[in-house]
Design a protein around this motif. Structure first.
Motif, PDB file in Angstrom:
ATOM      1  N   VAL A 175       0.845  -1.203   0.000  1.00 41.50           N
ATOM      2  CA  VAL A 175       0.000   0.000   0.000  1.00 41.50           C
ATOM      3  C   VAL A 175       0.878   1.250   0.000  1.00 41.50           C
ATOM      4  N   ARG A 176       1.895   1.264   0.849  1.00 44.71           N
ATOM      5  CA  ARG A 176       2.760   2.435   0.949  1.00 44.71           C
ATOM      6  C   ARG A 176       3.525   2.665  -0.364  1.00 44.71           C
ATOM      7  N   SER A 177       4.041   1.576  -0.929  1.00 44.37           N
ATOM      8  CA  SER A 177       4.801   1.709  -2.172  1.00 44.37           C
ATOM      9  C   SER A 177       3.918   2.183  -3.321  1.00 44.37           C
ATOM     10  N   ALA A 178       2.697   1.632  -3.396  1.00 44.30           N
ATOM     11  CA  ALA A 178       1.789   2.033  -4.476  1.00 44.30           C
ATOM     12  C   ALA A 178       1.443   3.519  -4.353  1.00 44.30           C
ATOM     13  N   ALA A 179       1.194   3.974  -3.130  1.00 42.49           N
ATOM     14  CA  ALA A 179       0.860   5.391  -2.917  1.00 42.49           C
ATOM     15  C   ALA A 179       2.039   6.261  -3.317  1.00 42.49           C
ATOM     16  N   ASN A 180       3.235   5.856  -2.917  1.00 41.41           N
ATOM     17  CA  ASN A 180       4.413   6.667  -3.244  1.00 41.41           C
ATOM     18  C   ASN A 180       4.712   6.662  -4.746  1.00 41.41           C
ATOM     19  N   ALA A 181       4.552   5.500  -5.384  1.00 39.51           N
ATOM     20  CA  ALA A 181       4.811   5.446  -6.834  1.00 39.51           C
ATOM     21  C   ALA A 181       3.829   6.360  -7.574  1.00 39.51           C
ATOM     22  N   ALA A 182       2.577   6.357  -7.152  1.00 45.12           N
ATOM     23  CA  ALA A 182       1.577   7.238  -7.780  1.00 45.12           C
ATOM     24  C   ALA A 182       1.959   8.695  -7.556  1.00 45.12           C
ATOM     25  N   ALA A 183       2.430   9.011  -6.348  1.00 45.43           N
ATOM     26  CA  ALA A 183       2.814  10.394  -6.034  1.00 45.43           C
ATOM     27  C   ALA A 183       4.023  10.827  -6.867  1.00 45.43           C
ATOM     28  N   VAL A 184       4.994   9.922  -7.042  1.00 44.31           N
ATOM     29  CA  VAL A 184       6.186  10.239  -7.849  1.00 44.31           C
ATOM     30  C   VAL A 184       5.767  10.512  -9.290  1.00 44.31           C
ATOM     31  N   ALA A 185       4.932   9.633  -9.836  1.00 37.41           N
ATOM     32  CA  ALA A 185       4.501   9.810 -11.235  1.00 37.41           C
ATOM     33  C   ALA A 185       3.713  11.109 -11.399  1.00 37.41           C
ATOM     34  N   ALA A 186       2.818  11.386 -10.465  1.00 38.02           N
ATOM     35  CA  ALA A 186       1.992  12.602 -10.569  1.00 38.02           C
ATOM     36  C   ALA A 186       2.871  13.849 -10.488  1.00 38.02           C
ATOM     37  N   ALA A 187       3.851  13.850  -9.598  1.00 38.66           N
ATOM     38  CA  ALA A 187       4.704  15.035  -9.428  1.00 38.66           C
ATOM     39  C   ALA A 187       5.568  15.267 -10.668  1.00 38.66           C
ATOM     40  N   PHE A 188       6.133  14.176 -11.244  1.00 36.46           N
ATOM     41  CA  PHE A 188       6.933  14.353 -12.463  1.00 36.46           C
ATOM     42  C   PHE A 188       6.044  14.810 -13.620  1.00 36.46           C
ATOM     43  N   ALA A 189       4.855  14.233 -13.718  1.00 37.57           N
ATOM     44  CA  ALA A 189       3.958  14.609 -14.817  1.00 37.57           C
ATOM     45  C   ALA A 189       3.569  16.083 -14.712  1.00 37.57           C
ATOM     46  N   ALA A 190       3.353  16.556 -13.495  1.00 40.00           N
ATOM     47  CA  ALA A 190       2.940  17.958 -13.276  1.00 40.00           C
ATOM     48  C   ALA A 190       4.146  18.887 -13.196  1.00 40.00           C
ATOM     49  N   ARG A 191       5.342  18.330 -13.256  1.00 42.52           N
ATOM     50  CA  ARG A 191       6.598  19.083 -13.064  1.00 42.52           C
ATOM     51  C   ARG A 191       6.585  19.834 -11.738  1.00 42.52           C
ATOM     52  N   ASP A 192       5.926  19.227 -10.752  1.00 42.95           N
ATOM     53  CA  ASP A 192       5.873  19.815  -9.404  1.00 42.95           C
ATOM     54  C   ASP A 192       6.924  19.099  -8.568  1.00 42.95           C
ATOM     55  N   PRO A 194       9.087  19.914  -6.080  1.00 47.72           N
ATOM     56  CA  PRO A 194       9.107  19.941  -4.601  1.00 47.72           C
ATOM     57  C   PRO A 194       8.137  18.930  -3.993  1.00 47.72           C
ATOM     58  N   ALA A 195       7.060  18.600  -4.724  1.00 49.60           N
ATOM     59  CA  ALA A 195       6.088  17.634  -4.189  1.00 49.60           C
ATOM     60  C   ALA A 195       6.677  16.224  -4.077  1.00 49.60           C
ATOM     61  N   LEU A 196       7.868  16.015  -4.652  1.00 50.65           N
ATOM     62  CA  LEU A 196       8.481  14.675  -4.591  1.00 50.65           C
ATOM     63  C   LEU A 196       9.078  14.380  -3.214  1.00 50.65           C
ATOM     64  N   ALA A 197       9.236  15.410  -2.393  1.00 52.26           N
ATOM     65  CA  ALA A 197       9.886  15.198  -1.090  1.00 52.26           C
ATOM     66  C   ALA A 197       9.143  14.123  -0.297  1.00 52.26           C
ATOM     67  N   GLY A 198       9.851  13.136   0.163  1.00 53.57           N
ATOM     68  CA  GLY A 198       9.272  12.065   0.975  1.00 53.57           C
ATOM     69  C   GLY A 198       8.617  10.957   0.169  1.00 53.57           C
ATOM     70  N   GLY A 227      20.350  19.004   0.911  1.00 52.82           N
ATOM     71  CA  GLY A 227      19.473  19.823   0.073  1.00 52.82           C
ATOM     72  C   GLY A 227      18.769  19.097  -1.059  1.00 52.82           C
ATOM     73  N   ALA A 228      19.049  17.795  -1.236  1.00 53.30           N
ATOM     74  CA  ALA A 228      18.358  17.062  -2.306  1.00 53.30           C
ATOM     75  C   ALA A 228      16.880  16.895  -1.955  1.00 53.30           C
ATOM     76  N   ILE A 229      16.047  16.800  -2.989  1.00 52.60           N
ATOM     77  CA  ILE A 229      14.612  16.558  -2.758  1.00 52.60           C
ATOM     78  C   ILE A 229      14.408  15.124  -2.266  1.00 52.60           C
ATOM     79  N   GLY A 230      15.233  14.223  -2.767  1.00 50.70           N
ATOM     80  CA  GLY A 230      15.148  12.824  -2.341  1.00 50.70           C
ATOM     81  C   GLY A 230      16.138  11.995  -3.137  1.00 50.70           C
ATOM     82  N   GLY A 231      16.162  10.693  -2.855  1.00 54.34           N
ATOM     83  CA  GLY A 231      17.099   9.832  -3.563  1.00 54.34           C
ATOM     84  C   GLY A 231      16.616   8.399  -3.592  1.00 54.34           C
ATOM     85  N   TRP A 232      17.251   7.585  -4.425  1.00 52.45           N
ATOM     86  CA  TRP A 232      16.850   6.190  -4.587  1.00 52.45           C
ATOM     87  C   TRP A 232      18.022   5.365  -5.083  1.00 52.45           C
TER      88      TRP A 232
END
Ligand code: HSE
Length: 283
Positions: A175-192, A194-198, A227-232
């Motif tokens: 559940v957590r991974s699916a929510a985060n993957a959706a959030a990552v895709a939505a943020a990249f698609a919207a070019r938002d 900062p929303a990728l943090a976390g 200062g990075a937004i995040g990493g993987w």
């Protein structure tokens, strides 16, 4: 004629998007192909790519020699196998009079890879969401993005890094991974961005692969603190990628300090929005 295909490096998974999300970087390998008679022997990876091309393109197989140059290191989670496969597919296609389009060549590459998450961004550039049937969506990346890559001195083979994955995972992790993957895709698609943090937090593969990459979590945490937004973990490793909009040098220094492998190096990459580029020229 000589065909060359410049194929960008890619970072797959992008945290929680296992086998689905990927993005293209401005490092690249160039595969150069020319017809040769008699047909020189080929290693298994190029032989399989050639076989796939001649079958799908309905072309009589011809012998060829090929070379690869560039700055995408092998077995570091930066899509080097796709640079070989897609580069050969495009090179052979150009030599054969282009019987296949870019979409078909991408699909052949994804089939050879077994998953589409490096093949899609390498083929089309940008950030891609690709599904098990190889359908994909593609979004441009802002040129101001920087990807700080910590590239260890050791290789991790994708086959080995897939063997350590569990057969089942706890429901809450899915559940957590699916929510985060959706959030990552939505943020990249919207070019938002900062929303990728976390949102890069993953429970499908990174926790199981962490023992293969000593210091993985500490490196990502150090990058974020700098200062990075995040990493993987980039693809199946060994590279660790951090995304930043500012101060990439500071993030790179933090990653190096947190990395137990003293011979690791850092590269600051920008996005690639073009994907593979093929040229045909007289021999
Ligand atoms: N999604 C793949 C994996 C990428 O993580 O195994 C590596 O090629």
């Amino acid at each position: 004629m000589i065909a060359s295909a410049r194929v960008p490096a890619t970072s797959a998974n992008v945290g929680p998007g296992f086998d689905a999300l990927g993005l293209a970087l401005n490092l690249a390998n160039t595969v150069t192909v020319r017809a040769a008679r008699p047909a020189p022997p080929l290693d298994p990876m190029p032989a399989a790519a050639a076989d796939a091309f001649f079958r799908a393109g309905r072309k009589k197989p011809f012998g060829f020699t090929w070379t690869i140059t560039g700055d995408v290191p092998q077995s570091r989670g930066l899509g080097s196998s796709v640079t070989v496969r897609l580069g050969l597919l495009h090179g052979l296609n150009a030599l054969a009079g282009s019987p296949l389009d870019a979409d078909r060549l991408y699909r052949l590459c994804a089939e050879l890879e077994g998953h589409p998450d490096n093949a899609a961004p390498a083929a089309f550039g940008g950030f891609t969401v690709a599904r098990p049937d190889f359908s994909y969506q593609r979004y441009r990346l802002a040129p101001s993005l920087r990807f700080v890559l910590l590239i260890p001195d050791y290789e991790v083979r994708t086959a080995d890094a897939r063997r350590v994955l569990p057969k089942t995972i706890p429901f809450a992790d899915a559940v957590r991974s699916a929510a985060n993957a959706a959030a990552v895709a939505a943020a990249f698609a919207a070019r938002d961005y900062p929303a990728l943090a976390g949102c890069f937090d993953d429970r499908l593969h990174q926790p199981y692969r962490a023992p293969l990459i000593p210091g993985l979590d500490q490196m990502i945490a150090a990058g974020v603190k700098a200062g990075a937004i995040g990493g993987w973990l980039s693809g199946s490793g060994s590279t660790v990628a951090c995304l930043t909009l500012a101060n990439p040098d500071r993030v790179a220094a933090a990653l190096r300090r947190a990395c137990p492998d003293r011979s690791a190096r850092t590269v600051i990459a920008a996005p690639d929005n073009r994907g593979v580029v093929t040229r045909l020229r007289p021999a």
